[in-house]
Scaffold this motif. Structure first.
Motif, mmCIF file in Angstrom:
data_model
loop_
_atom_site.group_PDB
_atom_site.id
_atom_site.type_symbol
_atom_site.label_atom_id
_atom_site.label_comp_id
_atom_site.label_asym_id
_atom_site.label_seq_id
_atom_site.Cartn_x
_atom_site.Cartn_y
_atom_site.Cartn_z
ATOM 1 N N ALA A 1 54.627 30.892 94.924
ATOM 2 C CA ALA A 1 54.878 29.976 93.805
ATOM 3 C C ALA A 1 55.955 28.941 94.107
ATOM 4 C CB ALA A 1 55.277 30.785 92.566
ATOM 5 N N LEU B 1 55.726 24.889 93.181
ATOM 6 C CA LEU B 1 55.291 24.430 91.862
ATOM 7 C C LEU B 1 56.404 23.753 91.067
ATOM 8 C CD1 LEU B 1 53.019 27.474 90.978
ATOM 9 C CD2 LEU B 1 52.374 25.261 91.934
ATOM 10 N N SER C 1 54.650 28.180 87.626
ATOM 11 C CA SER C 1 55.148 29.237 88.500
ATOM 12 C C SER C 1 54.907 30.607 87.875
ATOM 13 C CB SER C 1 56.643 29.038 88.762
ATOM 14 O OG SER C 1 57.135 30.002 89.659
ATOM 15 N N ARG D 1 51.198 31.437 88.150
ATOM 16 C CA ARG D 1 50.865 31.791 89.544
ATOM 17 C C ARG D 1 51.411 33.168 89.896
ATOM 18 N NH1 ARG D 1 49.076 33.304 93.285
ATOM 19 N NH2 ARG D 1 48.718 32.402 95.364
ATOM 20 N N SER D 2 52.594 33.484 89.404
ATOM 21 C CA SER D 2 53.215 34.780 89.707
ATOM 22 C C SER D 2 52.459 35.928 89.051
ATOM 23 C CB SER D 2 54.679 34.775 89.238
ATOM 24 O OG SER D 2 55.423 33.774 89.898
ATOM 25 N N GLU E 1 49.242 36.746 91.143
ATOM 26 C CA GLU E 1 49.302 36.964 92.594
ATOM 27 C C GLU E 1 48.697 38.317 92.963
ATOM 28 O OE1 GLU E 1 49.524 37.000 96.469
ATOM 29 O OE2 GLU E 1 49.541 35.289 95.119
ATOM 30 N N SER F 1 48.951 33.533 80.517
ATOM 31 C CA SER F 1 49.049 32.226 81.162
ATOM 32 C C SER F 1 48.655 31.102 80.211
ATOM 33 C CB SER F 1 48.158 32.186 82.411
ATOM 34 O OG SER F 1 48.561 33.158 83.348
#
Length: 269
Positions: free
Chosen positions: A148, A151, A201, A204-205, A208, A253
């Protein structure tokens, strides 16, 4: 500006909508449909599963630390790239984009080679001192930070270029120190770029998978995150639980993006 006919415009719009629909909207809608096929039963049973609840808490903790670390270093690196000239600046800028081009699995393997306690460059002395990095939370946070990393930076850097440094120089000429200039001039100007970077971020985290799977060891009840639970449940023929867990990650998200869109002032568009 190139002028195109009305039929061409409509064709391009339909092509773009179709692309997003088949690639994003339809698959996500299918996950939602499977999650609520039995009403709230599947979701309720999933939230009562200790394996899932632990994985969700672990995912939240890893994501929190990864986002916090990327926030601090992302803003710092952005200021360094825009406001200062130094040897290797272009190399640093290029390296920031490496996480976007390297497979997360490769990232996880690289971290494993460097930090494992058996023959890693750093892992052995660290473990001899009583600390464990790989197959534990620190390596998971490191892997998530890596994927991440760009970003926040790629959101903040264009805004810093756009606003320039005239107001910062004026503040310094009036006696403001670096901390006062940053808090009163720079940060208010880039705050929405920072917020968007943080939200991206975070998303994306939360999602993962590859890098975390390599460095965590995928140990149930200890280092298994929500994405790893999705894989485990699906492979063990508990598809309903896998769908419900996936839905919760998607929901988190999307809610983050929607909240930011609502709170963002209209004049920022």
């Amino acid at each position: 500006m190139v002028k195109v006919s009305a039929p061409t415009r409509w064709a391009l719009r339909l092509l773009a909508i179709g692309y997003v629909f088949f690639l994003v909207a339809w698959p996500v809608a299918m996950v939602v449909q499977q999650t609520f096929a039995d009403g709230l039963v599947t979701l309720s049973e999933t939230l009562s599963d200790p394996q899932v609840t632990y994985a969700l808490r672990l995912t939240a903790m890893v994501s929190f630390w990864a986002v916090l670390i990327n926030l601090v270093f992302g803003v710092t690196i952005s200021l360094l790239l825009v406001r200062y000239e130094f040897p290797g600046k272009r190399v640093l800028s290029a390296l920031i984009d490496v996480p976007l081009s390297v497979s997360p699995v490769v990232v996880g393997l690289a971290i494993l080679l460097v930090y494992n306690g058996r023959d890693g460059w750093i892992g052995r002395p660290v473990e001899e001192a009583g600390w464990q990095i790989v197959f534990d939370t620190p390596a998971m946070v490191m892997a998530t930070c890596f994927v991440a990393l760009p970003l926040v930076i790629r959101e903040v850097v264009p805004v810093l270029h756009e606003i320039g440094d005239d107001q910062e120089q004026a503040a310094r000429s009036l006696g403001a120190n670096a901390r006062q200039t940053f808090l009163r001039i720079t940060l208010p100007s880039i705050k929405w770029a920072v917020v968007y970077g943080v939200v991206l971020s975070l998303a994306r985290s939360l999602g993962e998978f590859g890098a975390v799977k390599i460095v965590s060891g995928n140990i149930t009840g200890r280092t298994q995150t929500a994405t790893l639970v999705v894989e485990a449940k699906y492979q063990n023929f508990a598809q309903e639980t896998a769908y419900a867990t996936s839905f919760m990650l998607i929901f988190a998200s999307i809610v983050s993006l929607v909240v930011v869109a609502i709170l963002r002032p209209q004049h920022q568009d």
